[in-house]
Design a protein around this motif. Structure first.
Motif, PDB file in Angstrom:
ATOM      1  N   THR A   1       2.241   1.653  -3.451  1.00 40.49           N
ATOM      2  CA  THR A   1       1.155   2.080  -4.328  1.00 40.49           C
ATOM      3  C   THR A   1       0.914   3.576  -4.206  1.00 40.49           C
ATOM      4  N   LYS A   2       0.893   4.059  -2.954  1.00 39.20           N
ATOM      5  CA  LYS A   2       0.642   5.486  -2.706  1.00 39.20           C
ATOM      6  C   LYS A   2       1.732   6.323  -3.365  1.00 39.20           C
TER       7      LYS A   2
ATOM      8  N   LEU B   1       3.608   5.551  -5.869  1.00 38.86           N
ATOM      9  CA  LEU B   1       3.491   5.473  -7.326  1.00 38.86           C
ATOM     10  C   LEU B   1       2.325   6.332  -7.838  1.00 38.86           C
TER      11      LEU B   1
ATOM     12  N   PHE C   1       0.826  -1.210   0.000  1.00 34.75           N
ATOM     13  CA  PHE C   1       0.000   0.000   0.000  1.00 34.75           C
ATOM     14  C   PHE C   1       0.866   1.269   0.000  1.00 34.75           C
TER      15      PHE C   1
END
Lengths: 220, 492
Positions: free
Chosen positions: A13-14, A16, A10
């Motif tokens: 992901t953040k 990116l 997570f």
């Protein structure tokens, strides 16, 4: 997959997501700089102020490249969005080409320094404005592809509209250029720049077409 | 436990291995095939939850399968599991859709036919009807779930990358649930036939953690499934992933959850109790096919999108499998039992004797059985359940409840209780239960029900409660203990 790996996923992901957002912001920024640069050129020619803004575009292009490479590397090395990463990769590269186009055009202005008479300034400014709006719309469509898939179509129709408008303006401008009393080489030179600026809108339209397909593929 | 026992259990372990190799792909196939989840992550999660599901919740579906036919000799159970395993393997190799459930049902019927035992028609109808209901239910569950996910993605405006991360986590959670449901529902296919002849006895670790003989059996089967997952399922998962490539990961999640919900519904004793307490109809606990649940969910979603692209031939092949698989498996089992008995001299079925003694007739009368028609058969003895029921059926057409009563009360044995046997048996009983058994030292009973009633008179801990879903767990526990006593004290 342990809890730690989930939190890492997570976090990554953040990070990116932020990179993609920044990359898309850079395209809008590149478009706005292009508009400003052209306004300076039409007013003062290839002045020092124009060179400064060209340098800003150059840095922006370089930052855009760095972001794009970093996003692509992360997508592949961490096998993120495996089913769609090919599309995302193409989208990012196409979008990056838009920055390259803006930068390339400004370089052409800086190197070739076309002589644009005052009577065509308004036409150039309007064409540039429309092209910039077209690019802003395709950036909105790209953002929607990531967050709000059903809004892609709305933004795409705006892209189509502005691209058509840009084509019309480009044709009109070229007609008036060739109808003028300028020497032929001058006419050809101005016409070349009109086409190059209009090409940016065409590139935005191509991206919108591909985005429409990516969006269908993204629907669950 | 000697080596022979392990050898006989090997066929169940083989069946477990094939189940792990094939059915784990239904749980994690798309996730691994699309590289959303790494194989080793999937294999570890799948193995842990299959084992938990089998040991914690595996009893419900096994009980229904046991009703279909109680394979009463270890070599017979070995051959039933082997016949099912061979059928599954051969049909899979031939590219035909096959379900372990249908194979094991066929094998049990094959054993019933060979041993002249009776196939419980009610249990068979219940099981076969779930084969139809399972894919339909999976489709019904998948449609609203898909709508929910679609709504969540649309209104949540979740970033593609975040959706990817959520989907990965959700696929693992759904996979864990799916593996648990698979273990709970399908362990009966793997080890169900060994339940009546389980070589294990209950044991407890420091009085905190109890493992019944059945749970030990299921643990062994579940470990075989886990081995199947680790050694062979990767290939199948990648194939399934590629086959279903057009399916996006969120849709794959919907399919896995729908499959898991259906398997769970057909396996959960807890849910059955909750439904019964709420006065709602309960769902039969039956092993169902996980592959067919997946196909049902995919077809449900296909119909939602207008029904284009549904491969009706695949559906036809599955329907044909409902008929061909049990027939092939029953045939293989029947022939193999013949060889095992006549070539290898193994007792594949224990002869069960039945009679209609005055005590039996008297007891049947108490249960409301119309005993007047049994007068001519008083004192006759039969050496197969089928013959016994056929003779009575000629006098009086029997319904399935009457058949069950006759089989239970008429089964003849000889149960002699000695303190020596009690000591050697190392029974995992409560103190009052053990005291009740000790109190019967030296006595002999001809019928199981006599021993059960004698124990019930001695202690409340041996008393069955009225037959309903809420008392099912209690009664099953007592019946399991009674079965252990019957095996221990049987002198016949």
């Amino acid at each position: 997959m342990g809890f730690e790996r989930v939190t890492t996923l997570f976090r990554r992901t953040k990070h990116l997501e932020q990179d993609i957002d920044e990359f898309l912001e850079k395209i809008v920024e590149a478009a706005l700089i292009f508009r400003r640069a052209l306004s300076i050129y039409l007013e003062h020619g290839a002045s020092e102020e124009f060179d400064d803004i060209l340098n800003r575009e150059k840095h922006l292009e370089s930052r855009g490249d760095t972001l794009r490479r970093s996003i692509e590397t992360h997508l592949y090395s961490h096998t993120l969005i495996p089913d769609l990463r090919g599309d995302v990769l193409s989208l990012l590269e196409d979008m990056d080409d838009l920055i390259n186009e803006f930068e390339g055009n400004l370089f052409r202005f800086s190197i070739q320094q076309p002589d644009i008479p005052d009577e065509f300034h308004r036409g150039f400014a309007e064409l540039t404005e429309t092209v910039v709006t077209c690019v802003e719309s395709v950036v909105m469509a790209a953002r929607a592809f990531f967050r709000d898939i059903r809004a892609v179509r709305d933004h795409n129709s705006k892209v189509m509209f502005y691209e058509t408008e840009a084509d019309k303006m480009s044709t009109r401008l070229q007609r008036s250029v060739f109808a003028s009393d300028l020497p032929l080489e001058n006419k050809r030179h101005i016409s070349y720049f009109v086409e190059r600026i209009d090409d940016i809108a065409n590139a935005a339209e191509d991206i919108a077409d591909r985005l429409a397909i990516y969006a269908i593929k993204r629907e669950i | 436990m000697d080596l022979t026992v392990l050898l006989f259990l090997a066929s169940g372990l083989f069946l477990g291995w094939t189940l792990g190799a094939n059915d784990a792909a239904n749980v994690f196939g798309t996730a691994v095939g699309t590289r959303m989840v790494r194989f080793y992550t999937a294999a570890i999660v799948c193995s842990i939850f299959v084992i938990l599901g089998a040991v914690v919740s595996g009893g419900g579906a096994a009980h229904t399968l046991g009703k279909l036919g109680s394979v009463n000799a270890l070599p017979g159970a070995f051959m039933a599991a082997l016949a099912a395993g061979v059928t599954v393997y051969a049909m899979t190799r031939s590219g035909l859709p096959v379900s372990t459930t249908q194979a094991i049902v066929g094998a049990i019927i094959g054993w019933n036919l060979y041993s002249d035992s009776v196939t419980d028609a009610t249990a068979l109808v219940t099981i076969v009807s779930t084969w139809f209901v399972c894919p339909v239910l999976a489709g019904v569950v998948a449609v609203p779930l898909y709508k929910l996910v679609d709504w969540f993605v649309y209104f949540g405006k979740i970033h593609l990358l975040r959706l990817d991360a959520y989907t990965r986590a959700a696929l693992i959670a759904a996979g864990a649930f799916g593996a648990y449901s698979l273990g709970a529902n399908n362990i009966a296919n793997v080890m169900g036939v060994f339940v009546p002849v389980s070589p294990f006895t209950d044991f407890s670790v420091a009085g905190i953690f109890n493992l019944t003989s059945v749970q030990q059996l299921f643990l062994l089967g579940a470990i075989a499934i886990a081995v199947g997952i680790f050694t062979y399922s990767k290939k199948v998962m990648l194939t399934v992933g590629q086959d279903l490539a057009p399916m996006s990961p969120p849709v794959a999640w919907v399919v896995v959850v729908a499959h898991s919900v259906v398997l769970f519904l057909f396996a959960s004793e807890g849910l059955e109790r909750v439904l019964a307490q709420a006065g709602l109809p309960t769902i039969p606990l039956v092993p169902v096919s996980s592959s067919q649940a997946v196909v049902g969910a995919v077809i449900g979603l296909g119909l939602l999108k207008g029904g284009h692209g549904i491969r009706w031939r695949v559906l036809g092949a599955i329907g044909a499998g409902w008929i061909t698989t049990p027939i092939i498996s029953a045939f293989v089992c029947f022939v193999a039992l013949f060889f095992l008995e006549n070539v290898f001299n193994q007792q594949v079925a224990r002869v069960v004797r039945y009679d209609l003694s005055p005590q039996v007739i008297e007891r049947l009368a108490v249960e409301g059985f119309p005993v007047a028609s049994l007068a001519d058969l008083n004192g006759r003895r039969y050496f197969s359940a089928k013959k016994y029921l056929d003779v009575i059926d000629d006098q009086l057409p029997l319904d399935s409840d009457q058949r069950r009563l006759l089989l239970y009360y008429g089964e003849l044995g000889s149960y002699h209780i000695t303190s020596d046997t009690i000591r050697k048996g190392r029974l995992a009983l409560s103190r009052p239960q053990l005291d009740a058994v000790i109190a019967l030292d030296g006595r002999t009973y001809q019928y199981k029900w006599q021993l059960a009633e004698a124990l019930a008179r001695q202690s409340v801990d041996w008393r069955l409660k009225p037959t309903d879903v809420l008392n099912k767990h209690h009664n099953q526990r007592i019946n399991r203990r009674l079965d252990e006593l019957y095996r221990l004290f049987d002198r016949y």
